[in-house]
Design a protein around this motif. Structure first.
Motif, PDB file in Angstrom:
ATOM      1  N   GLY A 249      -6.607  13.585   7.049  1.00  0.00           N
ATOM      2  CA  GLY A 249      -5.504  13.113   7.620  1.00  0.00           C
ATOM      3  C   GLY A 249      -4.924  11.896   6.974  1.00  0.00           C
ATOM      4  N   ILE A 250      -4.163  11.003   8.055  1.00  0.00           N
ATOM      5  CA  ILE A 250      -3.447   9.865   7.324  1.00  0.00           C
ATOM      6  C   ILE A 250      -4.262   8.928   6.795  1.00  0.00           C
ATOM      7  CG2 ILE A 250      -3.449   8.759   9.382  1.00  0.00           C
ATOM      8  CD1 ILE A 250      -0.789   8.404   6.819  1.00  0.00           C
ATOM      9  N   THR A 251      -5.653   9.014   7.067  1.00  0.00           N
ATOM     10  CA  THR A 251      -6.586   8.124   6.600  1.00  0.00           C
ATOM     11  C   THR A 251      -6.858   8.410   5.014  1.00  0.00           C
ATOM     12  OG1 THR A 251      -7.718   7.886   8.740  1.00  0.00           O
ATOM     13  CG2 THR A 251      -9.001   7.106   6.964  1.00  0.00           C
ATOM     14  N   ARG A 252      -7.245   9.759   5.073  1.00  0.00           N
ATOM     15  CA  ARG A 252      -7.274  10.137   3.455  1.00  0.00           C
ATOM     16  C   ARG A 252      -5.930   9.709   2.672  1.00  0.00           C
ATOM     17  NH1 ARG A 252     -10.285  13.851   0.432  1.00  0.00           N
ATOM     18  NH2 ARG A 252      -9.563  13.622  -1.681  1.00  0.00           N
ATOM     19  N   VAL A 253      -4.920   9.769   3.118  1.00  0.00           N
ATOM     20  CA  VAL A 253      -3.590   9.530   2.330  1.00  0.00           C
ATOM     21  C   VAL A 253      -3.911   7.968   2.157  1.00  0.00           C
ATOM     22  CG1 VAL A 253      -1.408   9.120   2.675  1.00  0.00           C
ATOM     23  CG2 VAL A 253      -2.193  11.307   3.351  1.00  0.00           C
ATOM     24  N   LEU A 254      -4.169   7.028   2.886  1.00  0.00           N
ATOM     25  CA  LEU A 254      -4.209   5.643   2.892  1.00  0.00           C
ATOM     26  C   LEU A 254      -5.496   5.454   1.860  1.00  0.00           C
ATOM     27  CD1 LEU A 254      -4.125   4.291   6.102  1.00  0.00           C
ATOM     28  CD2 LEU A 254      -2.205   4.366   4.560  1.00  0.00           C
ATOM     29  N   TYR A 255      -6.490   5.926   1.754  1.00  0.00           N
ATOM     30  CA  TYR A 255      -7.492   5.898   0.840  1.00  0.00           C
ATOM     31  C   TYR A 255      -6.896   6.310  -0.543  1.00  0.00           C
ATOM     32  CZ  TYR A 255     -11.586   5.324   3.847  1.00  0.00           C
ATOM     33  OH  TYR A 255     -12.456   4.627   4.822  1.00  0.00           O
ATOM     34  N   ASP A 256      -6.192   7.400  -0.465  1.00  0.00           N
ATOM     35  CA  ASP A 256      -5.747   7.845  -1.922  1.00  0.00           C
ATOM     36  C   ASP A 256      -4.702   6.854  -2.400  1.00  0.00           C
ATOM     37  OD1 ASP A 256      -7.305  10.136  -1.843  1.00  0.00           O
ATOM     38  OD2 ASP A 256      -5.706  11.417  -1.113  1.00  0.00           O
ATOM     39  N   ARG A 257      -4.061   6.191  -1.801  1.00  0.00           N
ATOM     40  CA  ARG A 257      -2.957   4.991  -2.292  1.00  0.00           C
ATOM     41  C   ARG A 257      -3.820   3.725  -2.690  1.00  0.00           C
ATOM     42  NH1 ARG A 257       1.707   6.233  -2.871  1.00  0.00           N
ATOM     43  NH2 ARG A 257       2.166   4.036  -3.080  1.00  0.00           N
ATOM     44  N   LEU A 258      -5.008   3.694  -2.059  1.00  0.00           N
ATOM     45  CA  LEU A 258      -5.475   2.188  -2.193  1.00  0.00           C
ATOM     46  C   LEU A 258      -6.305   2.043  -3.549  1.00  0.00           C
ATOM     47  CD1 LEU A 258      -6.269  -0.299  -0.781  1.00  0.00           C
ATOM     48  CD2 LEU A 258      -8.468   0.677  -0.095  1.00  0.00           C
TER      49      LEU A 258
ATOM     50  N   LEU B 189       0.682  -1.075  -0.036  1.00  0.00           N
ATOM     51  CA  LEU B 189      -0.302  -0.093   0.088  1.00  0.00           C
ATOM     52  C   LEU B 189       0.743   1.317  -0.249  1.00  0.00           C
ATOM     53  CD1 LEU B 189      -2.782   1.346   0.218  1.00  0.00           C
ATOM     54  CD2 LEU B 189      -2.801   0.992   2.634  1.00  0.00           C
ATOM     55  N   LEU B 190       1.902   1.282   0.473  1.00  0.00           N
ATOM     56  CA  LEU B 190       2.771   2.510   0.903  1.00  0.00           C
ATOM     57  C   LEU B 190       3.723   2.512  -0.373  1.00  0.00           C
ATOM     58  CD1 LEU B 190       3.284   2.370   4.800  1.00  0.00           C
ATOM     59  CD2 LEU B 190       1.910   4.018   3.327  1.00  0.00           C
ATOM     60  N   ALA B 191       4.286   1.482  -0.897  1.00  0.00           N
ATOM     61  CA  ALA B 191       5.342   1.166  -1.888  1.00  0.00           C
ATOM     62  C   ALA B 191       4.980   1.201  -3.373  1.00  0.00           C
ATOM     63  CB  ALA B 191       6.369  -0.031  -1.337  1.00  0.00           C
ATOM     64  N   SER B 192       4.050   0.676  -3.499  1.00  0.00           N
ATOM     65  CA  SER B 192       3.471   0.500  -4.867  1.00  0.00           C
ATOM     66  C   SER B 192       3.432   1.648  -5.627  1.00  0.00           C
ATOM     67  CB  SER B 192       2.171  -0.346  -4.965  1.00  0.00           C
ATOM     68  OG  SER B 192       1.916  -0.626  -6.008  1.00  0.00           O
ATOM     69  N   ARG B 193       3.962   1.382  -6.878  1.00  0.00           N
ATOM     70  CA  ARG B 193       3.896   2.564  -7.643  1.00  0.00           C
ATOM     71  C   ARG B 193       3.040   2.222  -9.020  1.00  0.00           C
ATOM     72  NH1 ARG B 193      10.160   5.273  -7.678  1.00  0.00           N
ATOM     73  NH2 ARG B 193      10.330   5.770  -5.477  1.00  0.00           N
TER      74      ARG B 193
ATOM     75  N   HIS C 211     -18.026  -1.392   1.936  1.00  0.00           N
ATOM     76  CA  HIS C 211     -17.125  -0.494   1.641  1.00  0.00           C
ATOM     77  C   HIS C 211     -17.598   0.766   0.549  1.00  0.00           C
ATOM     78  CE1 HIS C 211     -13.551  -3.387   2.144  1.00  0.00           C
ATOM     79  NE2 HIS C 211     -13.742  -2.863   3.471  1.00  0.00           N
ATOM     80  N   GLN C 212     -16.932   1.588   0.585  1.00  0.00           N
ATOM     81  CA  GLN C 212     -17.571   2.841  -0.134  1.00  0.00           C
ATOM     82  C   GLN C 212     -18.010   2.562  -1.580  1.00  0.00           C
ATOM     83  OE1 GLN C 212     -14.657   5.494  -1.891  1.00  0.00           O
ATOM     84  NE2 GLN C 212     -13.030   4.202  -1.312  1.00  0.00           N
ATOM     85  N   ASP C 213     -17.605   1.775  -2.399  1.00  0.00           N
ATOM     86  CA  ASP C 213     -17.866   1.572  -3.736  1.00  0.00           C
ATOM     87  C   ASP C 213     -18.907   0.385  -3.812  1.00  0.00           C
ATOM     88  OD1 ASP C 213     -16.018  -0.212  -2.761  1.00  0.00           O
ATOM     89  OD2 ASP C 213     -14.894  -0.720  -4.714  1.00  0.00           O
ATOM     90  N   HIS C 214     -19.632   0.476  -2.863  1.00  0.00           N
ATOM     91  CA  HIS C 214     -20.828  -0.720  -3.035  1.00  0.00           C
ATOM     92  C   HIS C 214     -22.026  -0.190  -1.999  1.00  0.00           C
ATOM     93  CE1 HIS C 214     -18.512  -4.254  -4.111  1.00  0.00           C
ATOM     94  NE2 HIS C 214     -17.301  -3.560  -3.502  1.00  0.00           N
ATOM     95  N   ILE C 215     -21.679   1.240  -1.467  1.00  0.00           N
ATOM     96  CA  ILE C 215     -22.770   1.739  -0.713  1.00  0.00           C
ATOM     97  C   ILE C 215     -23.241   3.245  -1.255  1.00  0.00           C
ATOM     98  CG2 ILE C 215     -22.526   0.441   1.269  1.00  0.00           C
ATOM     99  CD1 ILE C 215     -21.241   3.933   1.220  1.00  0.00           C
ATOM    100  N   GLY C 216     -22.573   3.439  -2.412  1.00  0.00           N
ATOM    101  CA  GLY C 216     -22.702   4.767  -3.047  1.00  0.00           C
ATOM    102  C   GLY C 216     -24.380   5.290  -3.116  1.00  0.00           C
ATOM    103  N   GLY C 217     -25.056   4.415  -3.828  1.00  0.00           N
ATOM    104  CA  GLY C 217     -26.421   4.745  -3.997  1.00  0.00           C
ATOM    105  C   GLY C 217     -27.269   4.824  -2.872  1.00  0.00           C
TER     106      GLY C 217
END
Length: 294
Positions: free
Chosen positions: A80-89, A36-40, A123-129
């Motif tokens: 915060g750090i949670t947003r950083v992890l979401y953006d990397r995921l 999660l932290l290293a993948s490019r 998870h977010q991509d299953h509850i959006g509606g």
């Protein structure tokens, strides 16, 4: 199962596209924190699918896709750090016409016509509606619902303020024992309408309470909507599991689904993010896929 087919139509709605890390798609030797932290690198775009079943007892959704607000509203995600992890995921692309309501409209439906929505997991991509489904019964496994009380839930992908919305009619499902030979090796299920056509099965691993939906119709290949148990049916067939969740439980649930395929050789597996899922569904139901240009 009754001889008369209670299902009139099965369709898919795509609510945009997502790209994830290769280690997310298929588990590798690297621990989650490391990749999660290293993948490019990212995978190619994958659809964010919700499935639509027109049953004689009501219009049913399996998952509700991603909310377009997640790409238009800066404060949709935690900070915060949670947003950083979401953006990397994951990273998302959702156009103005890729909402749940727009997709249902292209199929000739309306969100107000939905009577039941099954949430494979929270998870977010299953509850959006969810915000558009105040009139519907929302089904989720009790185990999955209880994860909303877990520590650090937002870091686990659970954004309660987008889930536990005022006015929603949540029903927490506890599957019951079954001796239906057509469900082996699964020994518990929840039959949504009591006619054997729409049966919920527990497939934990990606999350503790993930569910899949088996759709059975006379004279038609059965369908199994599996949420994020896999991101590609070919990976599932080979026994590979995603890199997010409990590897042990994912492997067990994957093995059970592959055993179910032995009972139903023509079983059509429909993950939420498999790029080939819409075409397989169209072939199985002899429908022409609906696109944004229609």
């Amino acid at each position: 199962m009754t001889m008369h087919n209670p299902i009139r139509r099965v369709s898919v709605v795509s609510t945009g596209h997502v790209q994830i890390r290769p280690d997310h798609e298929a588990s590798s030797w690297r621990p989650t924190a490391l990749w999660l932290l290293a993948s490019r690198t990212w995978t190619g775009p994958k659809p964010i699918n919700a499935y639509v079943i027109e049953h004689r007892d009501g219009l049913v959704l399996f998952d509700t896709g991603q909310d377009r607000a997640s790409v238009t509203e800066p404060d949709y995600f935690p900070g915060g750090i949670t947003r950083v992890l979401y953006d990397r995921l994951a990273r998302f692309e959702i156009g103005p016409q890729e909402t749940l309501s727009a997709g249902l409209g292209r199929l000739g439906y309306d969100t107000s016509s939905v009577s039941t929505a099954v949430i494979s997991h929270l998870h977010q991509d299953h509850i959006g509606g969810l915000g558009e489904l105040g009139q519907a019964d929302i089904l989720v496994s009790r185990t999955e619902w209880n994860t909303l009380s877990s520590p650090l839930r937002e870091m686990r992908g659970l954004m309660g303020r987008h889930i536990d919305l005022p006015g929603l009619r949540w029903q927490q499902i506890d599957p019951v024992a079954t001796d239906d030979p057509g469900l082996a090796p699964f020994r518990a299920c929840h039959d949504i309408f009591g006619d054997g056509s729409l049966v919920l099965l527990l497939t934990p691993g990606h999350t503790p309470g993930s569910m899949s939906l088996l759709v059975r119709q006379p004279g038609t290949a059965p369908l199994l909507m599996v949420g994020d148990l896999t991101y590609d049916v070919h990976l599932l067939e080979e026994g590979h599991v995603p890199g997010v969740g409990s590897g042990r439980r994912l492997r067990r649930a994957t093995a059970m689904v592959n055993q179910l395929r032995h009972h139903y050789p023509d079983l059509v597996i429909l993950p939420a993010h498999d790029p080939g899922a819409a075409a397989r569904l169209a072939q199985a139901t002899r429908q022409v896929p609906v696109t944004l240009a229609d």
